[in-house]
Design a protein around this motif. Structure first.
Motif, mmCIF file in Angstrom:
data_model
loop_
_atom_site.group_PDB
_atom_site.id
_atom_site.type_symbol
_atom_site.label_atom_id
_atom_site.label_comp_id
_atom_site.label_asym_id
_atom_site.label_seq_id
_atom_site.Cartn_x
_atom_site.Cartn_y
_atom_site.Cartn_z
ATOM 1 N N ASN A 17 0.734 -1.191 0.071
ATOM 2 C CA ASN A 17 -0.025 0.244 0.293
ATOM 3 C C ASN A 17 0.820 1.038 0.299
ATOM 4 O O ASN A 17 0.546 2.601 0.216
ATOM 5 C CB ASN A 17 -1.128 -0.056 1.453
ATOM 6 N N THR A 18 2.141 1.074 -1.033
ATOM 7 C CA THR A 18 3.066 2.317 -0.565
ATOM 8 C C THR A 18 1.794 3.920 -1.673
ATOM 9 O O THR A 18 2.209 4.652 -1.114
ATOM 10 C CB THR A 18 4.311 2.123 -1.306
ATOM 11 N N GLY A 19 1.887 3.039 -2.423
ATOM 12 C CA GLY A 19 0.990 4.516 -2.541
ATOM 13 C C GLY A 19 -0.359 4.632 -2.524
ATOM 14 O O GLY A 19 -0.196 6.569 -2.831
ATOM 15 N N GLU A 20 -1.044 4.362 -1.769
ATOM 16 C CA GLU A 20 -2.227 4.739 -1.020
ATOM 17 C C GLU A 20 -1.298 6.280 0.362
ATOM 18 O O GLU A 20 -1.895 6.803 0.387
ATOM 19 C CB GLU A 20 -2.998 3.315 0.122
ATOM 20 N N LEU A 22 1.668 7.558 0.120
ATOM 21 C CA LEU A 22 2.343 8.207 -1.040
ATOM 22 C C LEU A 22 1.296 8.734 -1.804
ATOM 23 O O LEU A 22 1.403 10.741 -0.935
ATOM 24 C CB LEU A 22 3.080 7.757 -1.780
ATOM 25 N N ARG A 23 0.418 9.024 -1.468
ATOM 26 C CA ARG A 23 -1.010 9.842 -2.253
ATOM 27 C C ARG A 23 -1.743 10.687 -0.904
ATOM 28 O O ARG A 23 -1.818 11.991 -0.881
ATOM 29 C CB ARG A 23 -2.111 8.576 -2.679
ATOM 30 N N GLU A 44 7.406 13.476 -5.244
ATOM 31 C CA GLU A 44 6.910 12.282 -5.073
ATOM 32 C C GLU A 44 7.922 11.601 -4.402
ATOM 33 O O GLU A 44 7.974 10.940 -3.460
ATOM 34 C CB GLU A 44 6.379 12.052 -6.378
ATOM 35 N N LEU A 48 8.096 9.770 -0.826
ATOM 36 C CA LEU A 48 8.129 7.505 -1.308
ATOM 37 C C LEU A 48 8.995 6.950 -0.461
ATOM 38 O O LEU A 48 7.978 6.525 0.101
ATOM 39 C CB LEU A 48 9.053 7.725 -2.740
ATOM 40 N N GLU A 52 7.133 4.242 1.633
ATOM 41 C CA GLU A 52 8.027 3.123 2.222
ATOM 42 C C GLU A 52 7.745 2.779 3.164
ATOM 43 O O GLU A 52 7.295 1.871 4.388
ATOM 44 C CB GLU A 52 8.808 2.843 1.343
#
Length: 141
Positions: A17-20, A22-23, A44, A48, A52
């Motif tokens: 869920n790193t993208g979540e 980051l968002r 980003e 990032l 992470e």
């Protein structure tokens, strides 16, 4: 109830869920008007490693089962990543405290009561921090 942008332990089942994260961090960065000269790509890249670290720490093994807070190793990873992600002209506050005479609770009332106290302290900390501003709490020791 936590806002959808709240970053808390136990909210993510895996580091996938790193993208979540980051968002959420980008949204918080923009909402808090963090002064920087980053374009979207630079922002980003800056955030990032923190996303992470938060995703890894939010996995089950990164959370202390008694307190519900991040474990010491998770704290170190998040702290290190937060230092790197923070714009150079911004500060960071770290608060560390110790529960005096905690051993007496275990000795006099038993470990079950000591565990209950740790859980209560964890809940009090989680309800007191500004998770919407990416504050976090960890149990060390």
């Amino acid at each position: 109830m936590a806002s959808p942008d709240t970053i808390q332990p136990g909210r993510s089942p895996s580091p996938d869920n790193t993208g979540e994260f980051l968002r959420r961090l980008i949204t918080l960065d923009e909402r808090n008007n963090v002064p920087h000269k980053d374009n979207q790509e630079a922002r980003e890249k800056r955030l990032l490693p923190l996303a992470e670290a938060l995703a890894r720490a939010s996995c089950e093994h990164g959370i202390d089962e008694r307190s519900g807070l991040y474990r010491e190793g998770s704290f170190i990873s998040i702290y290190d990543a937060a230092l790197r992600a923070l714009p150079k002209d911004r500060g960071m506050v770290v608060v560390y405290f110790d529960v005096d005479h905690f051993g007496q609770i275990n000795d006099e009332l038993g470990h079950a009561e000591g565990d209950r106290v740790i859980k209560e302290i964890g809940m009090a900390l989680k309800s007191s921090i500004r998770a919407y501003k990416t504050d976090f709490a960890a149990r060390i020791g």
